[in-house]
Design a protein around this motif. Structure first.
Motif, PDB file in Angstrom:
ATOM      1  N   SER A   1       2.430  18.166  12.881  1.00 28.00           N
ATOM      2  CA  SER A   1       1.715  18.732  13.991  1.00 28.00           C
ATOM      3  C   SER A   1       1.967  18.405  15.080  1.00 28.00           C
ATOM      4  O   SER A   1       1.898  18.197  15.824  1.00 28.00           O
ATOM      5  CB  SER A   1       0.885  20.704  13.790  1.00 28.00           C
ATOM      6  OG  SER A   1       1.516  21.417  12.566  1.00 28.00           O
ATOM      7  N   PHE A   2       1.226  17.237  13.993  1.00 23.18           N
ATOM      8  CA  PHE A   2       0.437  16.120  14.674  1.00 23.18           C
ATOM      9  C   PHE A   2       1.675  15.360  15.109  1.00 23.18           C
ATOM     10  O   PHE A   2       1.223  14.092  15.700  1.00 23.18           O
ATOM     11  CB  PHE A   2      -0.913  15.632  14.724  1.00 23.18           C
ATOM     12  CG  PHE A   2      -1.822  16.896  14.891  1.00 23.18           C
ATOM     13  CD1 PHE A   2      -2.428  16.859  16.423  1.00 23.18           C
ATOM     14  CD2 PHE A   2      -2.205  17.565  13.979  1.00 23.18           C
ATOM     15  CE1 PHE A   2      -3.294  18.158  16.128  1.00 23.18           C
ATOM     16  CE2 PHE A   2      -2.562  18.983  13.708  1.00 23.18           C
ATOM     17  CZ  PHE A   2      -3.845  18.808  15.564  1.00 23.18           C
TER      18      PHE A   2
ATOM     19  N   LEU B   1       3.803   7.889   8.798  1.00 30.32           N
ATOM     20  CA  LEU B   1       2.993   8.892   8.280  1.00 30.32           C
ATOM     21  C   LEU B   1       2.275   9.992   8.904  1.00 30.32           C
ATOM     22  O   LEU B   1       2.852   9.546  10.690  1.00 30.32           O
ATOM     23  CB  LEU B   1       2.191   8.094   7.348  1.00 30.32           C
ATOM     24  CG  LEU B   1       2.148   6.826   6.713  1.00 30.32           C
ATOM     25  CD1 LEU B   1       0.901   5.605   6.920  1.00 30.32           C
ATOM     26  CD2 LEU B   1       2.531   7.683   5.334  1.00 30.32           C
ATOM     27  N   ALA B   2       2.126  11.201   8.751  1.00 32.05           N
ATOM     28  CA  ALA B   2       2.025  12.059   9.327  1.00 32.05           C
ATOM     29  C   ALA B   2       1.130  12.432   9.824  1.00 32.05           C
ATOM     30  O   ALA B   2      -0.220  12.004   8.545  1.00 32.05           O
ATOM     31  CB  ALA B   2       2.642  13.417   8.829  1.00 32.05           C
ATOM     32  N   ASP B   3       0.595  13.120  10.916  1.00 28.58           N
ATOM     33  CA  ASP B   3      -0.927  13.330  11.309  1.00 28.58           C
ATOM     34  C   ASP B   3      -2.419  13.463  11.439  1.00 28.58           C
ATOM     35  O   ASP B   3      -3.606  13.819  11.096  1.00 28.58           O
ATOM     36  CB  ASP B   3      -1.080  15.226  10.555  1.00 28.58           C
ATOM     37  CG  ASP B   3      -0.103  15.820   9.860  1.00 28.58           C
ATOM     38  OD1 ASP B   3       0.790  16.007  11.407  1.00 28.58           O
ATOM     39  OD2 ASP B   3       0.029  16.781   9.874  1.00 28.58           O
ATOM     40  N   PHE B   4      -2.280  11.643  11.500  1.00 26.64           N
ATOM     41  CA  PHE B   4      -3.535  10.490  11.418  1.00 26.64           C
ATOM     42  C   PHE B   4      -3.937  10.933  12.506  1.00 26.64           C
ATOM     43  O   PHE B   4      -3.665  10.840  13.977  1.00 26.64           O
ATOM     44  CB  PHE B   4      -3.062   9.499  11.430  1.00 26.64           C
ATOM     45  CG  PHE B   4      -2.879   8.550   9.827  1.00 26.64           C
ATOM     46  CD1 PHE B   4      -3.821   8.805   9.814  1.00 26.64           C
ATOM     47  CD2 PHE B   4      -1.543   8.180   9.357  1.00 26.64           C
ATOM     48  CE1 PHE B   4      -3.786   7.765   8.266  1.00 26.64           C
ATOM     49  CE2 PHE B   4      -1.525   7.858   8.763  1.00 26.64           C
ATOM     50  CZ  PHE B   4      -2.366   7.536   7.506  1.00 26.64           C
TER      51      PHE B   4
ATOM     52  N   LEU C   1       1.101  -1.135  -0.012  1.00 24.94           N
ATOM     53  CA  LEU C   1      -0.422  -0.013   0.143  1.00 24.94           C
ATOM     54  C   LEU C   1       0.894   1.006  -0.187  1.00 24.94           C
ATOM     55  O   LEU C   1       1.707   1.310   0.762  1.00 24.94           O
ATOM     56  CB  LEU C   1      -0.575   0.270   1.423  1.00 24.94           C
ATOM     57  CG  LEU C   1      -1.775   0.850   1.367  1.00 24.94           C
ATOM     58  CD1 LEU C   1      -3.079   1.085  -0.065  1.00 24.94           C
ATOM     59  CD2 LEU C   1      -2.743   0.697   2.971  1.00 24.94           C
ATOM     60  N   GLU C   2       0.753   2.018  -0.738  1.00 21.79           N
ATOM     61  CA  GLU C   2       1.853   2.566  -1.178  1.00 21.79           C
ATOM     62  C   GLU C   2       0.758   4.285  -1.192  1.00 21.79           C
ATOM     63  O   GLU C   2      -0.135   5.002  -1.523  1.00 21.79           O
ATOM     64  CB  GLU C   2       2.536   3.954  -2.200  1.00 21.79           C
ATOM     65  CG  GLU C   2       3.032   4.354  -2.227  1.00 21.79           C
ATOM     66  CD  GLU C   2       3.950   5.156  -3.953  1.00 21.79           C
ATOM     67  OE1 GLU C   2       4.521   5.664  -4.020  1.00 21.79           O
ATOM     68  OE2 GLU C   2       3.559   3.854  -4.925  1.00 21.79           O
ATOM     69  N   ILE C   3       0.850   5.527   0.899  1.00 18.48           N
ATOM     70  CA  ILE C   3       0.094   6.184   0.672  1.00 18.48           C
ATOM     71  C   ILE C   3       0.284   7.744   0.378  1.00 18.48           C
ATOM     72  O   ILE C   3       2.498   7.364   1.902  1.00 18.48           O
ATOM     73  CB  ILE C   3      -0.928   5.693   1.994  1.00 18.48           C
ATOM     74  CG1 ILE C   3      -2.216   6.477   2.707  1.00 18.48           C
ATOM     75  CG2 ILE C   3       0.081   5.164   3.210  1.00 18.48           C
ATOM     76  CD1 ILE C   3      -2.933   6.614   3.542  1.00 18.48           C
ATOM     77  N   MET C   4       0.067   8.525   0.853  1.00 26.46           N
ATOM     78  CA  MET C   4       0.685   9.572   1.136  1.00 26.46           C
ATOM     79  C   MET C   4       1.305   9.979   2.477  1.00 26.46           C
ATOM     80  O   MET C   4       0.650   9.271   3.140  1.00 26.46           O
ATOM     81  CB  MET C   4      -0.460  11.209   0.753  1.00 26.46           C
ATOM     82  CG  MET C   4      -0.250  11.055  -0.576  1.00 26.46           C
ATOM     83  SD  MET C   4      -1.578  12.731  -0.518  1.00 26.46           S
ATOM     84  CE  MET C   4      -1.227  12.519  -2.751  1.00 26.46           C
ATOM     85  N   ILE C   5       2.193  10.495   2.891  1.00 27.45           N
ATOM     86  CA  ILE C   5       2.748  10.599   4.197  1.00 27.45           C
ATOM     87  C   ILE C   5       1.364  12.220   5.120  1.00 27.45           C
ATOM     88  O   ILE C   5       1.713  12.205   6.000  1.00 27.45           O
ATOM     89  CB  ILE C   5       3.890  11.163   4.597  1.00 27.45           C
ATOM     90  CG1 ILE C   5       5.001  10.135   3.518  1.00 27.45           C
ATOM     91  CG2 ILE C   5       4.509  11.320   5.173  1.00 27.45           C
ATOM     92  CD1 ILE C   5       6.909  10.037   3.725  1.00 27.45           C
TER      93      ILE C   5
END
Length: 288
Positions: free
Chosen positions: A190-191, A198-201, A74-78
């Motif tokens: 920020s999160f 992966l960022a900001d989930f 699965l390739e997903i945006m960071i």
């Protein structure tokens, strides 16, 4: 010289193309649009609470939790799609302006977008980059979010004979979490970053998925499904908890959420199913 040879020659000058850019598959002018940073996740399994509404004997039930296996990478945006990136789609005439009137940082995610807006951006972005991009399914989003995935906001009780008791315990549990509204979108990162990089989930931007809302009636004997009805005019959102919104809604506070506080903001990130032929070649050459 054949057209095929001309295309090969055009690839030979790929080193002159800035990193993150792609060219048209028909050998035309290259399109100066950056390809988002992504992470490729290996296949794996999750214990996953199914989305939607579940009933038995006309009474609400807890969402069944199943072991689910993702069988391919699965390739997903960071990061979520940014406000500046979405603005490029608006400028191209392929997206509606976001319903966001506040002054926000340029490097913050786009917010004030509906499912229809997110889907339109995915189609435009696929053409702009030469790759195939789409919204993740709810299951894929949960897998990518890993420990940041919350799912349905449920209380500790699930008394089929007294659904009001379940609602009250859900409300009490949410109050104890002391989650306050956090409406202003923040700069990307920020999160923080989860265990998958992966960022900001599960920050203050809920993310659209491609999964439709489903109303399922379980068999009275507790085994199997008596009926299941999809409503694809409503889609699943994921964030600090799961929510459901009509496709045209761009403000989470306008209604549509199931249980829990309304989403502060509505945004999205995309999955790349496969790279276009030019970007694949650039990848092999190590320049994207």
């Amino acid at each position: 010289m054949s057209l095929y040879v001309l295309k090969v020659v055009s690839v030979a000058v790929a080193a002159a193309v800035p990193i993150g850019l792609s060219i048209q598959a028909d050998g035309g002018d290259r399109q100066p649009y950056p390809v988002a940073k992504t992470v490729s996740l290996l296949p794996g399994s999750i214990t996953y609470p199914l989305p939607g509404e579940f009933l038995k004997g006309g009474r609400p039930q807890g969402n069944p939790r199943l072991e689910r296996q993702l069988g391919k990478p699965l390739e997903i945006m960071i990061y979520q799609v940014g406000a500046a990136d979405y603005a490029a789609c608006v400028a191209a005439g392929s997206c509606q302006p976001p319903q966001e009137t506040r002054a926000i940082p340029r490097d913050s995610p786009v917010t004030g977008v509906s499912y229809l807006d997110a889907d339109a951006y995915a189609r435009w972005y696929s053409k702009a980059t030469g790759d195939q991009w789409r919204l993740p399914s709810d299951e894929e989003w949960a897998f990518a979010a890993a420990e940041r995935f919350a799912g349905e906001f449920e209380g500790v009780e699930n008394d089929a004979n007294n659904p009001a008791r379940r609602w009250l315990t859900s409300y009490k549990a949410e109050v104890e979490l002391n989650i306050k509204p956090d409406p202003l979108p923040r700069s990307r990162g920020s999160f923080g970053v989860n265990s998958r990089g992966l960022a900001d989930f599960s920050g203050n931007v809920w993310e659209w998925t491609s999964t439709c809302y489903v109303r399922t009636t379980l068999a009275t004997d507790g085994v199997g499904v008596a009926s299941s009805v999809d409503n694809c005019g409503v889609h699943v959102l994921e964030g600090r908890h799961r929510a459901y919104m009509s496709n045209f809604v761009s403000d989470g506070k306008s209604g549509g959420c199931a249980v829990g506080t309304p989403p502060d903001n509505l945004g999205f990130r995309l999955i790349r199913d496969h790279a276009g032929w030019a970007n694949r070649i650039f990848g092999w050459l190590g320049i994207v």
